[in-house]
Design a protein around this motif. Structure first.
Motif, short mmCIF file in Angstrom:
data_model
loop_
_atom_site.label_atom_id
_atom_site.label_comp_id
_atom_site.label_asym_id
_atom_site.label_seq_id
_atom_site.Cartn_x
_atom_site.Cartn_y
_atom_site.Cartn_z
N MET A 1 0.84 -1.20 0.00
CA MET A 1 0.00 0.00 0.00
C MET A 1 0.88 1.25 0.00
O MET A 1 1.80 1.37 0.81
CB MET A 1 -0.90 0.00 1.23
N ILE A 2 0.61 2.19 -0.90
CA ILE A 2 1.36 3.43 -0.99
C ILE A 2 0.71 4.47 -0.08
O ILE A 2 -0.45 4.83 -0.26
CB ILE A 2 1.40 3.96 -2.44
N ARG A 3 1.45 4.94 0.90
CA ARG A 3 0.94 5.90 1.88
C ARG A 3 1.15 7.33 1.36
O ARG A 3 2.28 7.70 1.04
CB ARG A 3 1.64 5.71 3.22
N VAL A 4 0.07 8.10 1.29
CA VAL A 4 0.12 9.43 0.68
C VAL A 4 -0.28 10.50 1.69
O VAL A 4 -1.25 10.34 2.43
CB VAL A 4 -0.81 9.51 -0.55
N LEU A 5 0.47 11.60 1.69
CA LEU A 5 0.14 12.78 2.48
C LEU A 5 -0.23 13.91 1.53
O LEU A 5 0.48 14.16 0.55
CB LEU A 5 1.34 13.19 3.34
N ILE A 6 -1.34 14.59 1.79
CA ILE A 6 -1.81 15.70 0.96
C ILE A 6 -1.53 17.01 1.67
O ILE A 6 -1.90 17.19 2.84
CB ILE A 6 -3.32 15.57 0.68
N MET A 19 -10.87 12.48 -2.08
CA MET A 19 -11.96 11.77 -2.76
C MET A 19 -11.47 11.05 -4.01
O MET A 19 -11.89 9.93 -4.31
CB MET A 19 -13.09 12.74 -3.11
N ILE A 20 -10.57 11.71 -4.75
CA ILE A 20 -10.03 11.11 -5.96
C ILE A 20 -9.21 9.87 -5.64
O ILE A 20 -9.31 8.83 -6.30
CB ILE A 20 -9.17 12.14 -6.72
N LEU A 21 -8.37 9.98 -4.62
CA LEU A 21 -7.43 8.90 -4.31
C LEU A 21 -8.04 7.80 -3.45
O LEU A 21 -7.51 6.68 -3.41
CB LEU A 21 -6.19 9.47 -3.60
N GLY A 22 -9.15 8.11 -2.78
CA GLY A 22 -9.77 7.11 -1.91
C GLY A 22 -10.05 5.78 -2.58
O GLY A 22 -9.70 4.71 -2.05
N PRO A 23 -10.67 5.78 -3.78
CA PRO A 23 -10.97 4.50 -4.44
C PRO A 23 -9.79 3.89 -5.19
O PRO A 23 -9.89 2.76 -5.69
CB PRO A 23 -12.08 4.89 -5.44
N ALA A 24 -8.67 4.62 -5.30
CA ALA A 24 -7.54 4.15 -6.11
C ALA A 24 -6.90 2.91 -5.47
O ALA A 24 -6.55 2.92 -4.28
CB ALA A 24 -6.50 5.24 -6.27
N GLU A 25 -6.75 1.88 -6.24
CA GLU A 25 -6.19 0.62 -5.74
C GLU A 25 -4.74 0.80 -5.31
O GLU A 25 -3.92 1.38 -6.03
CB GLU A 25 -6.29 -0.45 -6.82
N GLY A 26 -4.43 0.29 -4.13
CA GLY A 26 -3.05 0.30 -3.65
C GLY A 26 -2.58 1.63 -3.10
O GLY A 26 -1.39 1.81 -2.81
N ILE A 27 -3.51 2.60 -2.93
CA ILE A 27 -3.15 3.93 -2.43
C ILE A 27 -3.98 4.25 -1.19
O ILE A 27 -5.19 4.04 -1.18
CB ILE A 27 -3.36 5.01 -3.50
N GLU A 28 -3.33 4.77 -0.16
CA GLU A 28 -4.02 5.14 1.07
C GLU A 28 -3.59 6.54 1.49
O GLU A 28 -2.40 6.83 1.62
CB GLU A 28 -3.68 4.16 2.19
N VAL A 29 -4.55 7.44 1.65
CA VAL A 29 -4.26 8.79 2.16
C VAL A 29 -4.16 8.70 3.68
O VAL A 29 -5.14 8.39 4.36
CB VAL A 29 -5.35 9.79 1.75
#
Length: 215
Positions: A1-6, A19-29
């Motif tokens: 899982m790729i951990r993302v900070l906005i 909202m855009i990244l929430g459903p993206a596979e393999g990505i977690e905000v």
């Protein structure tokens, strides 16, 4: 899982990106920050793999935060965001170690793809940003080219071939086909070049190679 900070000073922008990244596979905000100082603290607290960071924010701006974040022991990959395709900070951001530069009108699919790309250690530039960089480098003074070639002189012949291909925008697979070597070998040469040149990512190597006129 790729951990993302906005990181963005506008709450609506942060909410939209989440909202855009929430459903993206393999990505977690994993977190948000509203300015550069908050970004530095959030990176220390959340240990993200990728940071999406606005360039222009009140208080501590994105460029200042980028320099601080890149000094961390295990720095995340940082993708700078802007609403302007002719932003004067593009070159500075890349020099300070940004792994990518995207416009805020990037499509959801392309945004997710960019995050996956930089998380793997590659770079991602919006097409209009790439055009801007090409225009900038077309006007470089010869003294810059001389200094760049002196820095690049530490590379072996094979490393130089890889860096020249990289400067032309070829991905690892394309470099491998052109130079008749496997992708793992290409990656090894890129890593070796980065270490010798004291650089942190392939965008910086490409910029240096363009300084030298290798593009």
């Amino acid at each position: 899982m790729i951990r993302v900070l906005i990181v963005d000073d506008e709450a609506l922008v942060r909410a939209g990106l989440r909202m855009i990244l929430g459903p993206a596979e393999g990505i977690e905000v994993v977190g948000e920050a509203a300015d550069g100082s908050g970004a530095v603290a959030a990176v220390a607290g959340h240990r993200p793999d990728v940071v999406l960071m606005d360039v222009r924010m009140p208080g501590t701006d994105g460029l200042t935060a980028l320099k601080e974040v890149r000094r961390a022991a295990h720095p995340p990959h940082v993708v700078m965001l802007t609403t302007f395709d002719l932003d004067d900070h593009v070159h500075t951001a890349l020099r300070h170690g940004a792994a990518g530069f995207l416009l805020k009108d990037t499509s959801p699919r392309d945004l997710a793809a960019a995050i996956r790309t930089v998380a793997e250690g590659s770079a991602m530039l919006a097409p209009r940003v790439t055009k801007r960089l090409i225009d900038v480098f077309a006007g470089l003074e010869s003294a810059d080219a001389v200094r760049a070639r002196e820095r690049l002189s530490v590379l072996t012949g094979r490393e130089e071939e890889v860096v020249r291909a990289l400067a032309r925008g070829l991905p690892n697979a394309g470099i491998g086909r052109e130079l008749a070597m496997g992708e793992s070998t290409v990656k090894a040469h890129v890593s070796s070049a980065l270490a010798k040149l004291g650089l942190s990512n392939r965008v910086q190597v490409a910029l240096l190679a363009r300084d030298a006129g290798w593009g």
